[in-house]
Write a protein that holds these residues in place. Structure first.
Motif, short mmCIF file in Angstrom:
data_model
loop_
_atom_site.label_atom_id
_atom_site.label_comp_id
_atom_site.label_asym_id
_atom_site.label_seq_id
_atom_site.Cartn_x
_atom_site.Cartn_y
_atom_site.Cartn_z
N LEU A 140 0.76 -1.15 0.14
CA LEU A 140 0.08 0.29 -0.41
C LEU A 140 0.65 1.28 0.17
CD1 LEU A 140 -3.04 -1.47 2.38
CD2 LEU A 140 -3.63 -0.67 0.42
N VAL A 141 1.67 1.44 0.90
CA VAL A 141 2.60 2.23 1.15
C VAL A 141 3.92 2.41 -0.90
CG1 VAL A 141 5.21 3.48 1.83
CG2 VAL A 141 3.33 2.58 3.01
N GLU A 142 3.97 1.59 -1.27
CA GLU A 142 4.42 1.90 -2.79
C GLU A 142 3.69 2.50 -3.39
OE1 GLU A 142 6.08 -1.99 -3.51
OE2 GLU A 142 7.25 -2.41 -1.85
N GLN A 178 3.02 5.88 -2.32
CA GLN A 178 4.54 6.33 -3.38
C GLN A 178 4.30 6.83 -4.95
OE1 GLN A 178 7.03 3.48 -1.80
NE2 GLN A 178 8.04 5.19 -0.14
N ARG A 179 3.54 6.03 -5.57
CA ARG A 179 3.35 5.75 -7.29
C ARG A 179 1.67 6.86 -7.12
NH1 ARG A 179 3.50 0.19 -7.61
NH2 ARG A 179 5.53 -0.25 -7.64
N GLY A 180 1.95 7.84 -6.52
CA GLY A 180 0.32 8.96 -6.69
C GLY A 180 -0.93 8.26 -6.56
N ASP A 181 -0.85 7.17 -5.88
CA ASP A 181 -2.30 6.95 -5.33
C ASP A 181 -2.50 6.90 -4.02
OD1 ASP A 181 -4.29 4.88 -4.84
OD2 ASP A 181 -3.70 3.14 -5.85
N LYS A 182 -3.30 8.00 -3.94
CA LYS A 182 -4.02 8.11 -3.02
C LYS A 182 -4.95 7.78 -2.19
CE LYS A 182 -3.11 13.06 -3.51
NZ LYS A 182 -3.87 14.36 -3.27
N LYS A 183 -5.46 6.33 -2.76
CA LYS A 183 -6.98 5.84 -2.39
C LYS A 183 -5.93 4.41 -1.83
CE LYS A 183 -11.24 3.86 -3.97
NZ LYS A 183 -11.36 3.38 -5.05
N PHE A 192 -0.91 12.22 10.03
CA PHE A 192 -1.01 11.36 8.56
C PHE A 192 -0.64 11.97 7.45
CE2 PHE A 192 -3.49 8.01 10.93
CZ PHE A 192 -3.75 7.18 10.90
N ILE A 193 -0.81 13.80 7.71
CA ILE A 193 -0.38 14.53 6.57
C ILE A 193 0.86 14.26 6.31
CG2 ILE A 193 -0.63 17.21 5.87
CD1 ILE A 193 -3.15 17.33 7.01
N LYS A 194 1.89 14.69 7.20
CA LYS A 194 3.34 14.98 7.77
C LYS A 194 3.38 13.18 7.47
CE LYS A 194 4.42 17.64 11.32
NZ LYS A 194 4.27 17.43 13.24
N ALA A 195 2.97 12.00 7.39
CA ALA A 195 3.60 10.77 7.20
C ALA A 195 3.48 10.76 5.00
CB ALA A 195 2.29 9.51 7.40
N TYR A 196 2.43 10.67 4.70
CA TYR A 196 2.51 11.37 3.38
C TYR A 196 3.08 12.46 2.88
CZ TYR A 196 -0.31 11.44 -1.18
OH TYR A 196 -0.41 11.78 -2.54
N ARG A 197 3.59 13.52 3.32
CA ARG A 197 4.29 14.36 2.44
C ARG A 197 5.49 13.59 2.84
NH1 ARG A 197 2.25 20.14 6.17
NH2 ARG A 197 0.86 20.72 4.68
N ALA A 198 5.79 12.36 4.01
CA ALA A 198 7.10 11.81 3.65
C ALA A 198 7.15 10.48 3.15
CB ALA A 198 7.57 12.23 5.26
N ILE A 199 6.30 10.53 2.68
CA ILE A 199 6.29 8.64 2.32
C ILE A 199 7.31 8.40 1.41
CG2 ILE A 199 4.62 9.20 0.05
CD1 ILE A 199 3.72 6.59 3.22
N PRO A 251 -0.52 18.20 -2.79
CA PRO A 251 0.34 17.36 -3.96
C PRO A 251 0.77 15.84 -4.27
CG PRO A 251 2.14 18.82 -3.44
CD PRO A 251 0.80 19.01 -1.99
N THR A 252 0.22 15.60 -5.24
CA THR A 252 0.18 14.11 -5.58
C THR A 252 2.15 13.86 -4.92
OG1 THR A 252 -1.26 13.87 -6.49
CG2 THR A 252 -0.08 11.89 -6.75
N GLN A 253 1.89 12.46 -5.30
CA GLN A 253 3.14 11.84 -4.09
C GLN A 253 3.73 11.42 -5.30
OE1 GLN A 253 5.31 13.17 -2.33
NE2 GLN A 253 3.74 14.14 -0.81
N LEU A 254 5.15 11.50 -6.81
CA LEU A 254 5.53 10.66 -7.23
C LEU A 254 7.00 9.86 -7.20
CD1 LEU A 254 3.12 12.39 -10.37
CD2 LEU A 254 2.90 9.82 -9.28
N GLY A 255 7.23 10.54 -6.32
CA GLY A 255 8.88 10.06 -5.78
C GLY A 255 9.07 8.86 -6.38
N GLY A 256 8.17 7.96 -5.50
CA GLY A 256 8.93 6.31 -5.79
C GLY A 256 10.18 6.28 -4.26
N PHE A 257 10.02 5.35 -4.48
CA PHE A 257 11.82 4.66 -2.94
C PHE A 257 12.49 5.50 -3.24
CE2 PHE A 257 9.89 0.49 -3.54
CZ PHE A 257 9.27 0.58 -1.99
#
Lengths: 230, 148
Positions: free
Chosen positions: A42-44, A47-52, A87-94, B66-72
Motif C-alpha cells: 500500500l505504501v508503494e 509512493q506512486r501517487g495512489d491516494k486511495k 497522517f499529513i506529515k506521513a503522506y508528505r514524507a512517504i 500535491p500527489t507524491q510521485l517520487g517512488g522509493f
C-alpha cells in the motif's frame, strides 16, 4: 581407486548442492509478517501517487494511532488534530519510507513526535517515550481514559454501533458466526480456521467475507443515513 | 472483488493478487467496505471507536496535498557522484574546443590576388620605373629580381 575418488567427489558435490537447496528452501519459507508485507504494498502504491491506497492505511491505523496518543494527550479534540497532522506529515514524507521498519512503527514515531511538539507548544512537558514504551502502547488493550472525554452523543452512537454489530453477529448462521469469531476474536489465520472447521481455506475466506458483508449492510443505514458523529 | 478485499484485510492475499485488487479498486467508483471491516473489527475487539469524521477530515487534507510521485528514496550512489564531478571540466574543454574551431574557421581566408590584378593592368615600363624610384628594402629586392 580413481572410480572411488570420482564417486566420493560427486557425492560431496551432491551433498553441497543439497545443502544449498535446503538453505534456499529455508530462506523461501522464512516467515514474513503478512501485515507488514501488505502495508508495504500500500505504501508503494501511495509512493506512486495512489491516494486511495494511502486512504486504506489511514482507515487501518487512525484509531490505533488515536488510542496510542491518548496516553500522551488527554483532550480528545487535541488528539484528533494530532492524528490528522501525523497522517499529513506521513503522506508528505512517504517517499522517505523505505520499509526498513514496519509502516505502523514509522507512523507511530511521527505521531509521538507530533504530540510532543504539540505539548511543548502548549508549555506542557511531554512524557519521554522509548522503544519499549511504544511497544507497550501498541499492545495495550483499551484506553478507558478516552471514554471520559466523549460527548453524550458520541457515546450513544458508539453504543448503537456496538449493539447493531453484536445483534447481527448473534443472528448469523452458525458457520458464518464461528468463522468471523475465530478470525476477529481469536486472531486465527485462514489455515488454522480451516483445520478447526474442517473445511477448505476457500470456504473460510467466503464465510468470513459473507459475515462481514451482512454486518456492514446492517451498519450502513446507521452510519450513512444519519449524519451523526461518534 | 469485495471477497478479496476481505482477504486483504486479514493479510491473507498473495502479492500478485494485491496488485490486481488495488488496480480494480481504483477503477471502481463505488466506495468499498474497507472502513466497515475496520469498524466491525474494532467493535468485536472492544476497541475505542473514535470519531467517524476523523478519517474524512484526514482524507480531505490529503486530497489537497500535491500527489507524491517520487517512488522509493534511495541513498545516493557515491561512486556515481564522484564520477559526475568530472562533467563540468569535460564540458568546459568541449566548449573551448568549439570556440577554437570557430575562431580558426573565421581566420581561414583565401589569398587575395588584387595586387596581381592591378599589376596586370599597368604597363610594365611604369611598374619598373616605380620600383626603381621606390626607396625601400622591397625596392632592392624587386630591382634584383627584375635584373634577373
Amino acid at each position: 581407486m580413481n572410480t572411488l575418488k570420482v564417486i566420493a567427489t560427486s557425492s560431496h558435490v551432491y551433498n553441497v548442492n543439497k545443502n544449498i537447496k535446503v538453505e534456499e528452501k529455508l530462506m523461501e519459507s522464512r516467515p514474513v509478517n503478512p501485515e507488514r508485507a501488505i502495508d508495504q504494498k500500500l505504501v508503494e502504491k501511495a509512493q506512486r501517487g495512489d491516494k486511495k491506497a494511502f486512504g486504506m492505511l489511514v482507515e487501518k491505523y487512525q484509531r490505533r494511532l488515536n488510542r496510542l496518543l491518548s496516553r500522551m494527550v488527554r483532550d480528545q479534540s487535541e488528539i484528533e488534530d494530532i492524528v490528522q497532522d501525523s497522517f499529513i506529515k506521513a503522506y508528505r514524507a512517504i517517499n522517505n519510507f523505505r520499509g526498513d521498519s514496519a509502516f505502523y512503527t514509522w507512523l507511530y514515531r511521527i505521531g509521538i513526535n507530533t504530540a510532543k511538539n504539540h505539548l511543548v507548544k502548549l508549555g506542557k512537558r511531554p512524557k519521554a517515550m522509548n522503544e519499549v514504551d511504544i511497544e507497550e502502547i501498541e499492545n495495550f488493550e483499551d484506553a478507558p481514559d478516552l471514554r471520559n472525554h466523549e460527548t453524550p452523543e458520541s457515546t450513544m452512537m458508539s453504543s448503537e454501533i456496538v449493539a447493531s454489530v453484536n445483534q447481527t453477529i448473534a443472528a448469523l448462521p452458525n458457520e458464518l458466526r464461528e468463522a468471523i469469531s475465530l478470525r476477529e476474536m481469536d486472531g486465527l489465520s485462514y489455515e488454522e480456521i480451516s483445520d478447526l472447521m474442517n473445511c477448505p481455506i476457500g470456504t473460510v475466506r467466503s464465510r468470513i467475507f459473507r459475515a462481514r458483508e451482512v454486518i456492514a449492510e446492517k451498519l450502513k443505514p446507521l452510519i450513512e443515513t444519519t449524519n451523526k458523529r461518534w | 472483488m469485495n471477497e478479496k478485499l476481505s482477504s486483504l484485510f486479514d493479510n491473507e492475499l498473495e502479492s500478485h493478487e494485491i496488485d490486481e485488487l488495488l488496480i480494480k479498486s481504483n477503477k471502481q467508483k463505488k466506495s468499498n467496505n474497507w472502513s466497515y471491516y475496520q469498524l466491525i473489527r474494532d467493535v468485536i475487539q472492544k476497541n475505542h471507536l473514535g470519531s467517524n469524521n476523523l478519517t474524512n477530515n484526514i482524507m480531505d487534507a490529503i486530497e489537497k496535498e500535491p500527489t507524491q510521485l517520487g517512488g522509493f528514496a534511495r541513498p545516493k550512489d557515491k561512486s556515481l557522484e564522484s564520477k559526475s564531478n568530472y562533467w563540468p571540466i569535460a564540458a568546459s574543454f568541449a566548449g573551448l574546443f568549439v570556440i577554437g574551431l570557430t575562431a580558426l574557421n573565421l581566420t581561414d581566408f583565401k589569398p587575395v590576388d588584387s595586387v596581381v590584378l592591378v599589376e596586370a593592368n599597368i604597363p610594365t615600363d611604369l611598374i619598373n620605373d616605380h620600383h626603381a624610384s621606390a626607396s625601400s628594402n622591397v625596392n632592392l629586392f624587386i630591382q634584383a629580381s627584375y635584373r634577373k
